[in-house]
Design a protein around this motif. Structure first.
Motif, short mmCIF file in Angstrom:
data_model
loop_
_atom_site.label_atom_id
_atom_site.label_comp_id
_atom_site.label_asym_id
_atom_site.label_seq_id
_atom_site.Cartn_x
_atom_site.Cartn_y
_atom_site.Cartn_z
N ARG A 87 -2.89 -8.62 2.76
CA ARG A 87 -1.43 -8.50 2.74
C ARG A 87 -1.04 -7.11 3.24
O ARG A 87 -1.79 -6.14 3.10
CB ARG A 87 -0.89 -8.68 1.31
N ALA A 88 0.16 -7.04 3.79
CA ALA A 88 0.78 -5.76 4.15
C ALA A 88 2.09 -5.65 3.38
O ALA A 88 2.73 -6.67 3.09
CB ALA A 88 1.02 -5.68 5.65
N LEU A 89 2.50 -4.44 3.06
CA LEU A 89 3.69 -4.24 2.24
C LEU A 89 4.97 -4.26 3.06
O LEU A 89 5.89 -5.03 2.77
CB LEU A 89 3.58 -2.90 1.49
N ILE A 210 -11.52 -4.48 -2.06
CA ILE A 210 -10.31 -4.53 -1.23
C ILE A 210 -10.36 -3.34 -0.28
O ILE A 210 -10.42 -2.20 -0.71
CB ILE A 210 -9.02 -4.49 -2.06
N ILE A 211 -10.35 -3.63 1.02
CA ILE A 211 -10.26 -2.58 2.04
C ILE A 211 -8.82 -2.08 2.08
O ILE A 211 -7.88 -2.88 2.03
CB ILE A 211 -10.68 -3.13 3.41
N PHE A 239 -8.13 -7.30 1.95
CA PHE A 239 -7.59 -6.03 2.44
C PHE A 239 -6.11 -5.91 2.11
O PHE A 239 -5.41 -6.90 1.90
CB PHE A 239 -7.80 -5.87 3.96
N LEU A 240 -5.66 -4.67 2.03
CA LEU A 240 -4.25 -4.34 1.88
C LEU A 240 -3.91 -3.21 2.83
O LEU A 240 -4.70 -2.27 2.98
CB LEU A 240 -3.94 -3.89 0.44
N THR A 241 -2.76 -3.31 3.46
CA THR A 241 -2.27 -2.22 4.29
C THR A 241 -0.82 -1.91 3.91
O THR A 241 -0.13 -2.75 3.33
CB THR A 241 -2.34 -2.54 5.80
N LEU A 242 -0.41 -0.72 4.27
CA LEU A 242 0.96 -0.32 3.98
C LEU A 242 1.96 -1.05 4.84
O LEU A 242 3.04 -1.43 4.39
CB LEU A 242 1.10 1.19 4.16
#
Length: 248
Positions: A87-89, A210-211, A239-242
């Motif tokens: 997911r991305a925020l 979680i990357i 994974f998570l990204t901003l």
């Protein structure tokens, strides 16, 4: 072990220290980059709506905002990934200027706000994944020397504090100083990142991780990192990204 009086004194000193640092080095707003108003906050009140959260529909694999109804974006449909999902925020366009300052402009203080927001809005995803640890995408040593810090590591530390999760900054090592990816197409990015990462010995035997990275575009970086991690015994990778771009 501290007794109750010692703990209270430590907390008072810690709070006083933070207040003194804010007076000497006031926080900058991650949106407008001015000194945050009101005092004590991490973002200006009027700037909060300027960051656009990624809302449904999003890709069930990579989390990109979908421009039309469906389960997967064109990049993920029918593709086998080394990660389970991510997911991305924020929508990238709403956060691009802020991310640039965070990444290249020494605005390391943005990380605390970003981490708190990721935990606030993506905490359910994190709890569902039940990771053993967070692992930031590493920078090559030459870029670390030039930039002075790894923005993904700062983000992972801030999120780890909120989520109560350990952060393994040295599990992955970037051994290939890849060319800048922003001007490359997906195939060029994929080729550029081959053998870019090396895993240090997984002594703690992490099963689920979680990357963490700042931006998800084509996903080449996350995919290569996840592939290497799985080859060396990690069972489940998320994974998570901003921020993330849109996908059709």
């Amino acid at each position: 072990m501290k007794n109750r009086k010692e703990t209270k004194w430590y907390l008072l000193c810690s709070t006083a220290g933070k207040q003194a640092r804010q007076l000497l080095f006031p926080l900058r707003c991650p949106v407008c980059d001015r000194i945050v108003q009101p005092y004590g906050e991490k973002i200006c009140a009027e700037c909060v709506p300027k960051f656009k959260l990624i809302t449904p529909p999003w890709c069930m694999c990579c989390g990109k905002k979908l421009l039309e109804e469906g389960d997967y974006c064109g990049s993920c449909k029918g593709k086998k990934r080394s990660y389970i999902r991510g997911r991305a925020l924020y929508e990238y366009e709403s956060a691009a200027a802020s991310l640039y300052r965070f990444k290249y402009g020494k605005r390391q203080e943005y990380a605390d706000f970003y981490g708190e927001e990721m935990w606030k809005w993506l905490g359910g995803f994190i709890r569902g994944a039940a990771p053993d640890a967070l692992v930031p995408i590493p920078l090559h040593k030459k870029r670390i020397r030039r930039r002075g810090y790894n923005q993904a590591a700062l983000l992972a530390r801030a999120l780890g504090r909120c989520a109560g999760l350990p952060v393994y900054e040295n599990l992955l090592k970037r051994v290939k100083n890849t060319a800048p990816l922003k001007s490359q197409n997906p195939k060029e990015r994929q080729n550029n990142l081959k053998k870019a990462f090396h895993i240090c010995q997984n002594d703690v035997k992490l099963s689920t991780i979680i990357i963490i990275d700042d931006i998800y575009t084509t996903g080449s970086t996350v995919e290569e990192a996840a592939r290497v991690l799985k080859e060396h015994g990690v069972e489940k990778v998320y994974f998570l990204t901003l921020a993330g771009g849109a996908g059709i």
